[in-house]
Write a protein that holds these residues in place. Structure first.
Motif, PDB file in Angstrom:
ATOM      1  N   ASP A 163       0.334   5.682  10.262  1.00  0.00           N
ATOM      2  CA  ASP A 163       1.036   4.568  10.882  1.00  0.00           C
ATOM      3  C   ASP A 163       1.332   3.479   9.860  1.00  0.00           C
ATOM      4  O   ASP A 163       0.520   3.188   8.983  1.00  0.00           O
ATOM      5  N   GLU A 164       2.522   2.899   9.991  1.00  0.00           N
ATOM      6  CA  GLU A 164       2.900   1.772   9.135  1.00  0.00           C
ATOM      7  C   GLU A 164       2.262   0.507   9.692  1.00  0.00           C
ATOM      8  O   GLU A 164       2.270   0.273  10.894  1.00  0.00           O
ATOM      9  N   ASP A 165       1.709  -0.314   8.809  1.00  0.00           N
ATOM     10  CA  ASP A 165       1.060  -1.545   9.265  1.00  0.00           C
ATOM     11  C   ASP A 165       1.393  -2.684   8.307  1.00  0.00           C
ATOM     12  O   ASP A 165       1.974  -2.457   7.241  1.00  0.00           O
ATOM     13  N   TYR A 166       1.008  -3.902   8.679  1.00  0.00           N
ATOM     14  CA  TYR A 166       1.373  -5.090   7.911  1.00  0.00           C
ATOM     15  C   TYR A 166       0.157  -5.999   7.752  1.00  0.00           C
ATOM     16  O   TYR A 166      -0.708  -6.062   8.628  1.00  0.00           O
ATOM     17  N   PHE A 167       0.128  -6.712   6.617  1.00  0.00           N
ATOM     18  CA  PHE A 167      -0.925  -7.704   6.387  1.00  0.00           C
ATOM     19  C   PHE A 167      -0.257  -8.982   5.902  1.00  0.00           C
ATOM     20  O   PHE A 167       0.450  -8.984   4.898  1.00  0.00           O
ATOM     21  N   GLU A 190       8.316  -2.000  -3.171  1.00  0.00           N
ATOM     22  CA  GLU A 190       9.613  -2.665  -3.166  1.00  0.00           C
ATOM     23  C   GLU A 190       9.408  -4.110  -2.698  1.00  0.00           C
ATOM     24  O   GLU A 190       8.460  -4.412  -1.971  1.00  0.00           O
ATOM     25  N   PHE A 191      10.322  -5.006  -3.127  1.00  0.00           N
ATOM     26  CA  PHE A 191      10.218  -6.414  -2.774  1.00  0.00           C
ATOM     27  C   PHE A 191      11.435  -6.849  -1.963  1.00  0.00           C
ATOM     28  O   PHE A 191      12.512  -6.266  -2.060  1.00  0.00           O
ATOM     29  N   SER A 192      11.255  -7.918  -1.183  1.00  0.00           N
ATOM     30  CA  SER A 192      12.331  -8.398  -0.314  1.00  0.00           C
ATOM     31  C   SER A 192      13.472  -9.022  -1.106  1.00  0.00           C
ATOM     32  O   SER A 192      14.609  -9.049  -0.653  1.00  0.00           O
ATOM     33  N   ASP A 193      13.170  -9.570  -2.290  1.00  0.00           N
ATOM     34  CA  ASP A 193      14.221 -10.156  -3.131  1.00  0.00           C
ATOM     35  C   ASP A 193      13.769 -10.147  -4.582  1.00  0.00           C
ATOM     36  O   ASP A 193      12.748  -9.546  -4.916  1.00  0.00           O
ATOM     37  N   ASP A 194      14.523 -10.825  -5.432  1.00  0.00           N
ATOM     38  CA  ASP A 194      14.263 -10.783  -6.873  1.00  0.00           C
ATOM     39  C   ASP A 194      13.254 -11.829  -7.342  1.00  0.00           C
ATOM     40  O   ASP A 194      13.001 -11.940  -8.528  1.00  0.00           O
ATOM     41  N   ARG A 195      12.719 -12.627  -6.418  1.00  0.00           N
ATOM     42  CA  ARG A 195      11.759 -13.648  -6.826  1.00  0.00           C
ATOM     43  C   ARG A 195      10.482 -13.005  -7.366  1.00  0.00           C
ATOM     44  O   ARG A 195      10.035 -11.975  -6.872  1.00  0.00           O
ATOM     45  N   LYS A 196       9.893 -13.637  -8.366  1.00  0.00           N
ATOM     46  CA  LYS A 196       8.681 -13.102  -8.973  1.00  0.00           C
ATOM     47  C   LYS A 196       7.468 -13.492  -8.136  1.00  0.00           C
ATOM     48  O   LYS A 196       7.331 -14.629  -7.710  1.00  0.00           O
ATOM     49  N   LEU A 197       6.597 -12.521  -7.883  1.00  0.00           N
ATOM     50  CA  LEU A 197       5.393 -12.761  -7.106  1.00  0.00           C
ATOM     51  C   LEU A 197       4.475 -13.715  -7.854  1.00  0.00           C
ATOM     52  O   LEU A 197       4.280 -13.590  -9.066  1.00  0.00           O
ATOM     53  N   GLY A 198       3.890 -14.690  -7.140  1.00  0.00           N
ATOM     54  CA  GLY A 198       3.025 -15.667  -7.795  1.00  0.00           C
ATOM     55  C   GLY A 198       1.897 -16.114  -6.885  1.00  0.00           C
ATOM     56  O   GLY A 198       1.943 -15.943  -5.653  1.00  0.00           O
ATOM     57  N   VAL A 199       0.847 -16.685  -7.478  1.00  0.00           N
ATOM     58  CA  VAL A 199      -0.297 -17.196  -6.710  1.00  0.00           C
ATOM     59  C   VAL A 199       0.182 -18.299  -5.777  1.00  0.00           C
ATOM     60  O   VAL A 199       0.940 -19.179  -6.157  1.00  0.00           O
ATOM     61  N   GLY A 200      -0.273 -18.234  -4.519  1.00  0.00           N
ATOM     62  CA  GLY A 200       0.115 -19.232  -3.531  1.00  0.00           C
ATOM     63  C   GLY A 200       1.277 -18.812  -2.664  1.00  0.00           C
ATOM     64  O   GLY A 200       1.566 -19.459  -1.649  1.00  0.00           O
ATOM     65  N   ASP A 201       1.961 -17.718  -3.042  1.00  0.00           N
ATOM     66  CA  ASP A 201       3.100 -17.253  -2.251  1.00  0.00           C
ATOM     67  C   ASP A 201       2.640 -16.812  -0.857  1.00  0.00           C
ATOM     68  O   ASP A 201       1.564 -16.233  -0.683  1.00  0.00           O
ATOM     69  N   GLU A 202       3.473 -17.076   0.124  1.00  0.00           N
ATOM     70  CA  GLU A 202       3.254 -16.583   1.485  1.00  0.00           C
ATOM     71  C   GLU A 202       3.929 -15.219   1.573  1.00  0.00           C
ATOM     72  O   GLU A 202       5.134 -15.103   1.334  1.00  0.00           O
ATOM     73  N   VAL A 203       3.161 -14.170   1.909  1.00  0.00           N
ATOM     74  CA  VAL A 203       3.696 -12.815   1.865  1.00  0.00           C
ATOM     75  C   VAL A 203       3.303 -12.008   3.096  1.00  0.00           C
ATOM     76  O   VAL A 203       2.325 -12.310   3.785  1.00  0.00           O
ATOM     77  N   GLU A 204       4.089 -10.975   3.339  1.00  0.00           N
ATOM     78  CA  GLU A 204       3.740  -9.957   4.332  1.00  0.00           C
ATOM     79  C   GLU A 204       3.823  -8.618   3.629  1.00  0.00           C
ATOM     80  O   GLU A 204       4.876  -8.241   3.115  1.00  0.00           O
ATOM     81  N   VAL A 205       2.696  -7.896   3.605  1.00  0.00           N
ATOM     82  CA  VAL A 205       2.602  -6.633   2.867  1.00  0.00           C
ATOM     83  C   VAL A 205       2.640  -5.466   3.846  1.00  0.00           C
ATOM     84  O   VAL A 205       1.895  -5.435   4.825  1.00  0.00           O
ATOM     85  N   THR A 206       3.523  -4.513   3.573  1.00  0.00           N
ATOM     86  CA  THR A 206       3.607  -3.293   4.379  1.00  0.00           C
ATOM     87  C   THR A 206       2.805  -2.200   3.697  1.00  0.00           C
ATOM     88  O   THR A 206       2.901  -2.018   2.481  1.00  0.00           O
ATOM     89  N   PHE A 207       1.999  -1.469   4.497  1.00  0.00           N
ATOM     90  CA  PHE A 207       1.178  -0.387   3.949  1.00  0.00           C
ATOM     91  C   PHE A 207       1.045   0.698   5.010  1.00  0.00           C
ATOM     92  O   PHE A 207       1.440   0.512   6.175  1.00  0.00           O
ATOM     93  N   TYR A 208       0.477   1.852   4.614  1.00  0.00           N
ATOM     94  CA  TYR A 208       0.254   2.953   5.545  1.00  0.00           C
ATOM     95  C   TYR A 208      -1.240   3.140   5.772  1.00  0.00           C
ATOM     96  O   TYR A 208      -2.061   2.937   4.871  1.00  0.00           O
TER      97      TYR A 208
END
Length: 282
Positions: free
Chosen positions: A56-60, A90-108
């Protein structure tokens, strides 16, 4: 003797055929081995993909707590921290990931205490971009252009974005040759330059001939003292609205002032804040 030579020739032919057969056998075996290895690798990849797709696909959701070249640690609102490998994500856009970013991670599958594989990372908000925006809000906007006309307490400037008129009644003027038509200048202001009914207020004008001067690094505002104490002064400026600005500095900075005086205060940051940081009294 001829029989002897014939025997030798037959033996040589037999040995040649044996060597040839042996070589072909080796080549066939090697080819079969390579094909088997390729098939096994392909089957392994297919099996892994199938294994992922069966889960199942899930999100964090959370905020980036730590970051390395291969692993990102995300913490949710309840303080739970999860590690994800993201080299293949894969990423939602070209912005570089950094500390403090608000994110939603998809995983299985289900989250483990170890490292989990991220397949997609949506950067909801970038901490770096928010910091840049906050810094921009702490300073008044600046534009550069050619002065086209100076008319009393207004000045018309042609910039790359258009031609705008500024109210210059309270502007600090840093110049050697004067504020006049044809001169290149940098204008610090607040308000909307595109508002034709109420021009933006220029707070500082630095002409090109004075851009390298010491005064070009200092921000100042002049006005009449309305209220004053040891570390705070309230100035009323001479514009049509009689704008009021409150400056806060170190204890004793304004001890020499009294109500009704005309004072020039040097400052840093934006003039549109509730209070402005004073750096000195000119």
């Amino acid at each position: 003797m001829k029989k002897h030579y014939l025997a030798i020739a037959v033996l040589a032919l037999a040995l040649g055929m044996t060597a040839c057969s042996s070589k072909k056998a080796e080549e066939t075996t090697a080819a079969q081995t390579t094909e088997a290895e390729t098939t096994t690798a392909a089957e392994t990849t297919t099996a892994a993909a199938a294994s992922e797709s069966d889960q199942d696909e899930d999100y964090f959701y959370g905020y980036v707590k730590e970051l390395t070249d291969q692993i990102v640690t995300v913490e949710d609102d309840e303080g739970k921290q999860v590690k994800f490998t993201y080299a293949d994500a894969e990423f939602s856009d070209d912005r570089k990931l950094g500390v403090g970013d608000e994110v939603e991670v998809t995983f299985y599958g289900e989250l483990s205490d170890g490292e989990n594989k991220a397949v997609f990372i949506d950067i909801v908000t970038s901490a770096a971009e928010e910091a840049e925006e906050a810094a921009a809000e702490e300073e008044d906007p600046v534009t550069n252009g050619t002065i086209e006309k100076v008319d009393g307490k207004t000045m018309t400037v042609k910039t790359e974005d258009g031609t705008y008129t500024f109210d210059t009644s309270i502007a600090q003027q840093v110049t050697k040759g004067g504020i006049k038509a044809g001169v290149e200048a940098e204008i610090t202001y607040y308000g909307d330059p595109e508002d034709e009914e109420e021009p933006a207020m220029a707070t500082r004008i630095v002409t090109e001939d004075a851009s390298d001067s010491a005064d070009a690094d200092i921000y100042m505002l002049t006005g009449k003292v309305l209220q004053v104490n040891s570390n705070t002064v309230v100035l009323e400026t001479s514009d049509a609205e009689k704008s009021i600005f409150t400056f806060v500095g170190e204890d004793g900075m304004f001890d020499s002032l009294k109500e009704g005086d005309t004072a020039t205060v040097s400052y840093e940051g934006t003039l549109t804040g509730r209070t402005i940081t004073a750096t000195g009294l000119q």
